[in-house]
Write a protein that holds these residues in place. Structure first.
Motif, mmCIF file in Angstrom:
data_model
loop_
_atom_site.group_PDB
_atom_site.id
_atom_site.type_symbol
_atom_site.label_atom_id
_atom_site.label_comp_id
_atom_site.label_asym_id
_atom_site.label_seq_id
_atom_site.Cartn_x
_atom_site.Cartn_y
_atom_site.Cartn_z
ATOM 1 N N VAL A 235 -3.700 -1.432 6.410
ATOM 2 C CA VAL A 235 -3.422 -2.053 5.679
ATOM 3 C C VAL A 235 -3.738 -2.148 4.722
ATOM 4 C CG1 VAL A 235 -2.776 -4.306 6.064
ATOM 5 C CG2 VAL A 235 -0.311 -3.042 4.964
ATOM 6 N N ASP A 236 -5.039 -3.420 4.630
ATOM 7 C CA ASP A 236 -5.389 -3.916 3.684
ATOM 8 C C ASP A 236 -6.539 -3.834 3.099
ATOM 9 O OD1 ASP A 236 -3.191 -6.363 3.677
ATOM 10 O OD2 ASP A 236 -4.730 -7.181 5.294
ATOM 11 N N ARG A 237 -6.341 -1.817 3.288
ATOM 12 C CA ARG A 237 -7.729 -0.826 2.187
ATOM 13 C C ARG A 237 -7.177 0.065 1.537
ATOM 14 N NH1 ARG A 237 -12.457 -1.071 5.585
ATOM 15 N NH2 ARG A 237 -12.842 0.967 4.763
ATOM 16 N N GLU A 238 -7.870 0.462 0.788
ATOM 17 C CA GLU A 238 -7.878 0.888 -0.431
ATOM 18 C C GLU A 238 -7.898 2.581 -0.190
ATOM 19 O OE1 GLU A 238 -9.523 0.738 -3.483
ATOM 20 O OE2 GLU A 238 -9.030 -1.337 -4.230
ATOM 21 N N ASN B 218 0.502 -1.532 -0.133
ATOM 22 C CA ASN B 218 0.268 -0.102 0.003
ATOM 23 C C ASN B 218 0.830 1.193 0.312
ATOM 24 O OD1 ASN B 218 -1.680 2.384 0.507
ATOM 25 N ND2 ASN B 218 -2.956 0.938 1.757
ATOM 26 N N TYR B 219 1.139 2.205 -1.458
ATOM 27 C CA TYR B 219 2.470 2.761 -1.256
ATOM 28 C C TYR B 219 1.629 4.086 -0.537
ATOM 29 C CZ TYR B 219 5.736 5.696 -3.542
ATOM 30 O OH TYR B 219 6.879 7.156 -3.763
ATOM 31 N N ASP B 220 0.492 4.389 -0.570
ATOM 32 C CA ASP B 220 -0.265 5.528 0.224
ATOM 33 C C ASP B 220 0.069 5.384 1.597
ATOM 34 O OD1 ASP B 220 -0.659 6.901 -2.862
ATOM 35 O OD2 ASP B 220 -2.331 6.673 -2.791
ATOM 36 N N LEU B 221 -0.550 4.581 2.131
ATOM 37 C CA LEU B 221 0.092 4.391 3.304
ATOM 38 C C LEU B 221 1.096 4.389 3.837
ATOM 39 C CD1 LEU B 221 -1.906 3.755 5.879
ATOM 40 C CD2 LEU B 221 -1.671 1.184 5.263
ATOM 41 N N ALA B 222 2.230 4.116 3.043
ATOM 42 C CA ALA B 222 3.381 3.893 3.580
ATOM 43 C C ALA B 222 3.771 5.134 3.781
ATOM 44 C CB ALA B 222 4.555 2.981 2.740
ATOM 45 N N VAL B 223 3.661 6.269 1.993
ATOM 46 C CA VAL B 223 3.133 7.526 3.028
ATOM 47 C C VAL B 223 3.004 7.945 3.799
ATOM 48 C CG1 VAL B 223 3.424 9.929 1.853
ATOM 49 C CG2 VAL B 223 3.855 7.718 0.320
#
Length: 510
Positions: A475-478, A436-441
């Motif tokens: 982590v698994d959510r859009e 999840n790229y955006d979550l990592a940011v």
């Protein structure tokens, strides 16, 4: 400006001044009264004090009327909402408050305001960004005032070695709302005697500025500016660091250069090199995860917040800042001290045993923390407020010695704790990146919650841990990144964490 813009002299001319302590609001009111009386007018001034500690400005009110037939006019003691000719605000949010109080009327009032900010207690106490929106004030004043004169009069006055009251008086003279010549304004200042030369300088600078450029563009937030990456830094080690920065995407150069400068100052060039090593590894993970399509947002936030995390506020850092020559010079400028005047700065410090242990060698610090009874007894000796006069030999020498411990910082308990926490945080962000790229940011941005030292640092750490505990649910959510951002914003709303607790309960139900 045309004479027709001047105010009527048949009815009293009313001027309201909103100023805080140290801005010379009383002096400005006295100048205006002296100006009017020198021209044969009758004038009076009154004032209503504000609240201390920057929660309100003092309101000075001046009324003046041209004497006629020897009759003594009756002047008002307080401004009437909607019936004030000129409002002078010595700080931009005070201009907004004058609109809220109804002092500014669109068919009548000329508003003169300085666009600089002196933050109120309510703005400073917010864990996050509690600064009021300047654009809202601009919109309000544009709608409410007949005419607005607004620019940074504080900086202009300081550059002349004076205070803002002189610049405000110059803007009032140039506004051409009073039927008096500029020479009469200057005579009112000169009659004051002490500091007149500096006041005249600030007066003339503001007068000139008002004539040619009476308005500044005001932004909600300052424009972020980065120093340009130099071709050569003038030292082989620093040149190597600059060359390494060029290997990264150009969009990241500004943050990396700022980070390298900060960490070189904080510790040494080798420490800045460690920072680039860490960002290089994160950049590689970013490329593997399709970061190019995202503008390398992960690398950019890593460059920003990793530098912040590595330049943590420990006892050594605090002591170093307190004894800097540049800081003493800045304080002197802020208080307007002359070369032959001595300025003593009193710092309030309240160390805890946690900070003492953090500054000790890691083994000794851990040994003390592992013995609660010893730790508690030592804390009773250390944990109390102290007023430290850094201008005295005793306290300056003590802080200077502590600041010199920088060479041994890597061996302290606090350094080990910060390094472990930083690596765990960056590791979490890296593990999430591929999923999840955006979550990592957003995980990287959560480092914003940790700041300061002592109790402030402890509260920030607690909130950071609470926010990060929600990662397994997101982590698994859009929309995981959006939820983590909401949690971070809730954590920044209040010091006690009530908003964060409510947000965490909401996340648990989604």
């Amino acid at each position: 400006m045309a004479i027709s813009s001047r105010l009527s002299t048949v009815r009293p001319v009313s001027i309201a001044i909103l100023a805080m302590g140290g801005q010379g609001g009383g002096v400005l009111a006295d100048w205006i009264v002296a100006l009017a009386e020198s021209q044969g007018w009758v004038a009076q001034s009154t004032s209503v004090p504000g609240v201390a500690q920057r929660t309100g400005a003092t309101l000075y009110y001046v009324e003046m009327l041209q004497a006629r037939d020897g009759a003594q006019p009756i002047l008002s003691l307080m401004p009437t909402p909607g019936d004030v000719d000129v409002v002078i605000a010595a700080e931009f949010m005070e201009a907004g408050r004058s609109v809220m109080r109804g002092l500014v009327a669109p068919d009548k009032t000329v508003l003169i305001a300085s666009t600089h900010r002196s933050f109120a207690v309510g703005e400073k106490e917010q864990p996050g960004d509690g600064i009021g929106d300047l654009e809202v004030v601009v919109d309000a004043t544009d709608f409410a005032a007949k005419r607005t004169i607004a620019f940074d009069m504080e900086s202009l006055a300081l550059s002349s070695g004076s205070v803002i009251s002189a610049a405000l008086f110059g803007a009032l003279a140039a506004a051409d709302v009073l039927p008096f010549a500029k020479a009469a304004f200057e005579a009112a200042i000169l009659a004051g005697g002490k500091g007149a030369d500096a006041s005249i300088s600030a007066f003339n600078a503001a007068h000139e500025r008002t004539r040619h450029r009476p308005r500044d563009e005001v932004r909600a937030a300052p424009v972020k500016r980065f120093d340009e990456l130099p071709e050569r830094a003038g030292h082989p080690v620093l040149d190597r660091l600059a060359n390494r920065i060029r290997e990264f995407p150009e969009a990241v150069h500004g943050f990396l250069f700022a980070g390298v400068k900060r960490l070189t100052e904080f510790q040494d060039p080798a420490y800045a090199g460690e920072y680039l090593d860490r960002i290089e590894a994160l950049y590689a993970r970013d490329r593997e995860s399709g970061g190019e399509a995202k503008g390398y947002a992960f690398t950019l936030q890593a460059a920003k917040y990793t530098a912040v995390a590595m330049a943590f506020d420990d006892v050594i850092r605090v002591a170093e800042i307190k004894v800097r020559a540049s800081r003493f010079e800045r304080v002197r400028k802020e208080v307007g001290a002359k070369k032959d005047q001595i300025v003593y700065t009193t710092e309030y410090m309240h160390p805890r045993m946690e900070e003492v242990c953090g500054a000790l060698p890691r083994r000794l610090g851990r040994w003390i923390e592992a013995r609660p009874r010893l730790f508690t007894r030592l804390d009773a000796l250390v944990n109390r407020g102290r007023r430290v006069r850094t201008g005295t030999l005793f306290w300056f020498t003590g802080l200077y010695i502590v600041s010199g411990m920088r060479r041994w910082r890597r061996g302290t308990l606090r350094y080990q704790q910060e390094t472990s926490h930083r690596e765990a945080w960056l590791g979490s962000a890296s593990d999430i990146l591929a999923k999840n790229y955006d979550l990592a940011v957003e995980v990287l941005c959560c480092r914003r919650l940790i700041k300061g030292y002592s109790d402030t640092y402890a509260r920030g750490h607690s909130k950071f841990d609470t926010v990060m505990s929600a990662l397994p649910m997101l982590v698994d959510r859009e929309d995981g990144a959006a939820w983590l951002r909401r949690l971070r914003q809730a954590a920044l709303l209040d010091e006690s964490g009530v908003a964060l607790d409510g947000a965490m309960k909401t996340v648990a139900t989604i």
